[in-house]
Each structure stands twice: as C-alpha cells, then as structure tokens.
Design an enzyme around this catalytic site. Structure first.
Site, PDB file in Angstrom:
ATOM      1  N   CYS A   1     -11.919  49.942  32.922  1.00 53.20           N
ATOM      2  CA  CYS A   1     -12.389  49.637  34.283  1.00 53.20           C
ATOM      3  C   CYS A   1     -12.323  50.856  35.212  1.00 53.20           C
ATOM      4  O   CYS A   1     -12.907  50.834  36.298  1.00 53.20           O
ATOM      5  CB  CYS A   1     -11.612  48.472  34.876  1.00 53.20           C
TER       6      CYS A   1
ATOM      7  N   HIS B   1     -12.631  48.911  42.578  1.00 53.61           N
ATOM      8  CA  HIS B   1     -12.923  48.132  41.369  1.00 53.61           C
ATOM      9  C   HIS B   1     -12.826  46.651  41.717  1.00 53.61           C
ATOM     10  O   HIS B   1     -11.901  46.210  42.396  1.00 53.61           O
ATOM     11  CB  HIS B   1     -11.908  48.501  40.279  1.00 53.61           C
TER      12      HIS B   1
ATOM     13  N   ASN C   1     -15.376  40.488  37.215  1.00 54.00           N
ATOM     14  CA  ASN C   1     -14.951  41.842  36.860  1.00 54.00           C
ATOM     15  C   ASN C   1     -15.901  42.371  35.778  1.00 54.00           C
ATOM     16  O   ASN C   1     -15.876  41.887  34.649  1.00 54.00           O
ATOM     17  CB  ASN C   1     -13.510  41.790  36.351  1.00 54.00           C
TER      18      ASN C   1
HETATM   19  O1  UT7 Z   1      -9.543  45.439  35.525  1.00 53.10           O
HETATM   20  C1  UT7 Z   1      -8.253  44.931  35.536  1.00 53.10           C
HETATM   21  C2  UT7 Z   1      -8.372  43.540  34.994  1.00 53.10           C
HETATM   22  N1  UT7 Z   1      -7.403  42.566  35.232  1.00 53.10           N
HETATM   23  C3  UT7 Z   1      -6.936  42.154  36.436  1.00 53.10           C
HETATM   24  O2  UT7 Z   1      -7.195  42.698  37.471  1.00 53.10           O
HETATM   25  C4  UT7 Z   1      -6.066  40.963  36.406  1.00 53.10           C
HETATM   26  C5  UT7 Z   1      -4.880  41.050  37.301  1.00 53.10           C
HETATM   27  N2  UT7 Z   1      -4.136  39.787  37.265  1.00 53.10           N
HETATM   28  C6  UT7 Z   1      -4.596  38.692  37.894  1.00 53.10           C
HETATM   29  O3  UT7 Z   1      -5.615  38.729  38.561  1.00 53.10           O
HETATM   30  C7  UT7 Z   1      -3.767  37.427  37.786  1.00 53.10           C
HETATM   31  O4  UT7 Z   1      -2.557  37.703  37.118  1.00 53.10           O
HETATM   32  C8  UT7 Z   1      -4.542  36.291  37.055  1.00 53.10           C
HETATM   33  C9  UT7 Z   1      -5.670  35.799  37.936  1.00 53.10           C
HETATM   34  C10 UT7 Z   1      -5.116  36.796  35.734  1.00 53.10           C
HETATM   35  C11 UT7 Z   1      -3.614  35.122  36.742  1.00 53.10           C
HETATM   36  O5  UT7 Z   1      -2.988  34.679  37.932  1.00 53.10           O
HETATM   37  P1  UT7 Z   1      -1.425  34.342  37.925  1.00 53.10           P
HETATM   38  O6  UT7 Z   1      -1.090  33.889  39.278  1.00 53.10           O
HETATM   39  O7  UT7 Z   1      -0.740  35.582  37.411  1.00 53.10           O
HETATM   40  O8  UT7 Z   1      -1.363  33.129  36.926  1.00 53.10           O
HETATM   41  P2  UT7 Z   1      -0.550  32.938  35.560  1.00 53.10           P
HETATM   42  O9  UT7 Z   1      -1.161  33.769  34.491  1.00 53.10           O
HETATM   43  O10 UT7 Z   1       0.898  33.136  35.834  1.00 53.10           O
HETATM   44  O11 UT7 Z   1      -0.808  31.413  35.250  1.00 53.10           O
HETATM   45  C12 UT7 Z   1      -0.385  30.392  36.143  1.00 53.10           C
HETATM   46  C13 UT7 Z   1      -0.835  29.060  35.603  1.00 53.10           C
HETATM   47  C14 UT7 Z   1      -0.459  28.818  34.147  1.00 53.10           C
HETATM   48  O12 UT7 Z   1      -0.114  27.457  34.024  1.00 53.10           O
HETATM   49  P3  UT7 Z   1       1.417  26.985  33.911  1.00 53.10           P
HETATM   50  O13 UT7 Z   1       1.954  27.706  32.736  1.00 53.10           O
HETATM   51  O14 UT7 Z   1       2.048  27.455  35.209  1.00 53.10           O
HETATM   52  O15 UT7 Z   1       1.311  25.521  33.787  1.00 53.10           O
HETATM   53  C15 UT7 Z   1      -1.723  29.080  33.401  1.00 53.10           C
HETATM   54  O16 UT7 Z   1      -1.798  28.387  32.178  1.00 53.10           O
HETATM   55  O17 UT7 Z   1      -2.274  28.967  35.664  1.00 53.10           O
HETATM   56  C16 UT7 Z   1      -2.752  28.534  34.360  1.00 53.10           C
HETATM   57  N3  UT7 Z   1      -4.089  29.112  34.172  1.00 53.10           N
HETATM   58  C17 UT7 Z   1      -5.219  28.493  34.523  1.00 53.10           C
HETATM   59  N4  UT7 Z   1      -5.466  27.294  35.089  1.00 53.10           N
HETATM   60  C18 UT7 Z   1      -6.760  26.977  35.333  1.00 53.10           C
HETATM   61  C19 UT7 Z   1      -4.382  30.323  33.626  1.00 53.10           C
HETATM   62  N5  UT7 Z   1      -5.719  30.488  33.631  1.00 53.10           N
HETATM   63  C20 UT7 Z   1      -6.245  29.371  34.181  1.00 53.10           C
HETATM   64  C21 UT7 Z   1      -7.577  28.984  34.458  1.00 53.10           C
HETATM   65  N6  UT7 Z   1      -7.785  27.773  35.033  1.00 53.10           N
HETATM   66  N7  UT7 Z   1      -8.645  29.769  34.185  1.00 53.10           N
END
Ligand code: UT7
Length: 319
Positions: free
Chosen positions: A113, A246, A276
């Site tokens: 990225c 980005h 993204n």
């Molecule tokens: O170019 C660089 C690329 N990457 C990035 O910039 C990503 C940077 N990170 C992020 O943007 C965030 O960490 C995410 C958006 C990817 C995730 O957000 P988060 O607040 O860190 O969520 P998490 O991974 O801790 O997940 C929280 C909950 C989980 O459920 P439980 O275990 O709390 O019950 C996940 O299973 O959200 C759940 N979850 C979803 N729910 C609905 C994960 N993905 C999804 C989804 N829809 N798509």
C-alpha cells in the site's frame, strides 16, 4: 531540476459493490459494522480476467491525455503493484507494450500500500538525476484476487482499481521532498505468505492481517513521514493545501490528520467509495480531487502511504 506532475488519471472497474451486497453474497457482516470500523460503504471489484495491466493502461492513457504528451515520449514507466498480471514480465512492461512505447525503462515496485509513494519517490530521483525526462507512475491492483472471502475481517476492506501520474523534468517546482522507509521486522502483521513452487501453491495464498497491530503502526508512521517531508520542504503541515493519505480506514485517516494538525476539510477521502485499493488508492484519490477542481495548479499537496513489509512513504509537491 524538479519532477513536476503534469497529468493524472484513474480507472475503477465495474459498478460499486455496497456493504449490504457483500452480506447478500453470504459474508457474515453488515453495513453498520463496516461503516463504523472503517468508513467504507462500497468498493469496486474487477470481473474475473480483468488484470492490473488492463486497469493501469486506462489510468495511464487518461493521465497522458491530461499531460498532453504521447506515450512514445516517456523514458520511464514504474508500476506499483502487489497483484501483478504475471510473475514476469513486469506489469510495467505489459503496460509499456500496450501503450506502444519502446525503449523506456520499465519495472514494477513491490511495496504494497506504500507502493505508489515509493514509485513516485523513485521517479523523482531518476528525473532529478538528469537521466530521465518524462515518467509514468502507476498504482494498479486487483486485491480481490488475493482475498479470502471466508475471512470477514479482511475481505470487506479492499477494492480494485488503478491510478496514474505523469512526471516531467521542469525548472519550476514540482516534488519538493519525498521519503520512503521500511521495517521488515513487521512482515508478519500483513502479508500473503504463499508461493508458487514446482507448479503448486505452497503456503497460504490469501491476505492475512493483524488489524489492530496494523492500525497502530499506520497512525504512527503516517504522521512521522508527513512531518519528515514537510520539514525537508521547509513547510509546516498546516501550510499544505491538501493531504492525500492512503485510503485504508477513515479512522486512520482522521487520527493522522489530527496528529498533524491538518484540518479535516483539507483531507481527500475516497475510502468510503473505493475501499482500500492498496497501491492504487493514493493516485485514485489524487485524480478525483484534480478532476473535480479541488486540487489546483500551485497548491501544495502531501501524499502518503503505508503497507505490508512494513513499508511507508510520502511526497510533498506543488501541483
Ligand atoms: O493498508 C493497510 C491495510 N489495513 C488496515 O489499514 C487495517 C487496519 N485495521 C483496521 O482497520 C481494524 O483493525 C479493522 C477494521 C480491520 C478491524 O477493526 P477492530 O476494531 O480491530 O475489530 P476486531 O478485529 O478486533 O474485531 C472485533 C469484532 C470481532 O468479533 P468478536 O470476536 O468481538 O465477537 C470480529 O469477529 O468484529 C468482528 N468482525 C466483524 N463483524 C462484522 C470482524 N470483521 C467483521 C465484519 N463484520 N466484516
């Protein structure tokens, strides 16, 4: 001698695919979760068979048209991509062939990225050295090909597309400062750890990410590298007209802008409609803001990216 931006172009494949469309396709997700966590409302996904070189070609043709130069005049073509058409030849050579250019140096840059900011910085250095006069810099990606559509934590975040800029040697200001960095010790938090070996895929051919680790790393280095190029150009972040970061997550974009003291109204945002698109995200956002008249000649623009590796980079230019 400066490297001046004389044209921009971009291309998005197909129609927007909304968050509810993904849920309707069987992914266990919903619009509210995706919008709250990322700001993404839709993304474009390429048809099977559409390649980075096809999308990059259209973005390049649009940038060349704006620049008012022929493809034959280019002496440097750099493509930033992590989703090339082939292992080789490079996507840059494929686009060169399609453009009908012969003789320009052509190669790909793999910095995920941050790829476009790397490619821009490399092209700037080639031009400032006096060795090259007219460069085409493209970011083109079909990330939908490397997503595990069973992994809701990653598959909802990405989209496909391409963006391009044309640079020319100029005695008037263009790129004022650029920077690129990497920290390979962080290779495990965002990767596609697969290979082709003896005709078989070995390892894991899908994108894997530790989202929270990536989030923290991204906010820190994006603010640092923006400060670095501002300092090199002798400007305060508050003096720039536009920040084109980005487009990974609106919360990362807002946190970076806040850390830098750049007003929200000066930040170009496309993540809501593009998702993204990795190396394509910055030139896609840049082209949108140039074509809708927000970015005008003489404006000071800071572009920056961060991605797998980990890699990060920025460039500050007068448009
Ligand atoms: O170019 C660089 C690329 N990457 C990035 O910039 C990503 C940077 N990170 C992020 O943007 C965030 O960490 C995410 C958006 C990817 C995730 O957000 P988060 O607040 O860190 O969520 P998490 O991974 O801790 O997940 C929280 C909950 C989980 O459920 P439980 O275990 O709390 O019950 C996940 O299973 O959200 C759940 N979850 C979803 N729910 C609905 C994960 N993905 C999804 C989804 N829809 N798509």
């Amino acid at each position: 001698m400066f490297a001046a931006l004389i044209g921009t172009g971009s291309y998005l494949p197909g129609h927007p695919v909304g968050n509810e469309d993904l849920a309707a396709r069987g992914i266990d997700t919903n619009d509210e979760w995706i919008v709250t966590r990322t700001g993404i409302r839709s993304r474009h996904l390429a048809e099977s068979g559409t390649t980075s070189s096809e999308m990059g070609l259209i973005a390049a043709q649009r940038a060349l048209e704006m620049a008012g130069i022929a493809a034959s005049e280019l002496d440097l073509i750099i493509v930033a991509t992590s989703t090339p058409d082939f292992i080789f030849p490079s996507t840059a050579c494929l686009i060169q062939g399609k453009l009908g250019n012969k003789g320009a140096a052509a190669f790909d840059v793999q910095a995920v990225c941050a790829g476009f900011t790397y490619a821009l910085g490399i092209a700037e250095k080639f031009i400032r050295s006096g060795g090259h006069k007219k460069a085409l810099v493209i970011g083109a990606e079909v990330f939908s090909r490397i997503l595990d559509w069973r992994d809701r934590g990653t598959c909802v975040l990405f989209g496909d597309g391409a963006g391009a800029v044309v640079l020319a040697a100029s005695d008037k200001p263009g790129i004022l400062a650029s920077a690129m960095h990497a920290d390979g010790s962080q290779n495990g938090i965002l990767n596609v750890p697969g290979q082709i070996c003896g005709g078989q895929i070995t390892g894991d051919p899908f994108l894997r990410m530790d989202g929270q680790a990536v989030f923290k790393f991204a906010v820190r280095v994006l603010a640092d590298v923006a400060q670095e190029v501002c300092q090199a150009a002798g400007l305060q972040p508050s003096e720039i007209d536009w920040l084109v970061p980005h487009q990974a997550n609106i919360r990362i974009i807002e946190a970076t802008g806040k850390k830098l003291g750049v007003d929200r109204s000066k930040v170009i945002v496309t993540v809501d409609r593009h998702g993204n698109t990795s190396a394509a995200s910055v030139p896609l956002a840049l082209d949108e803001a140039v074509r809708d008249g927000r970015i005008q000649r003489g404006h000071k623009v800071l572009v920056e990216g961060v991605g797998g590796g980990f890699t990060w980079g920025a460039a500050l230019f007068e448009f």
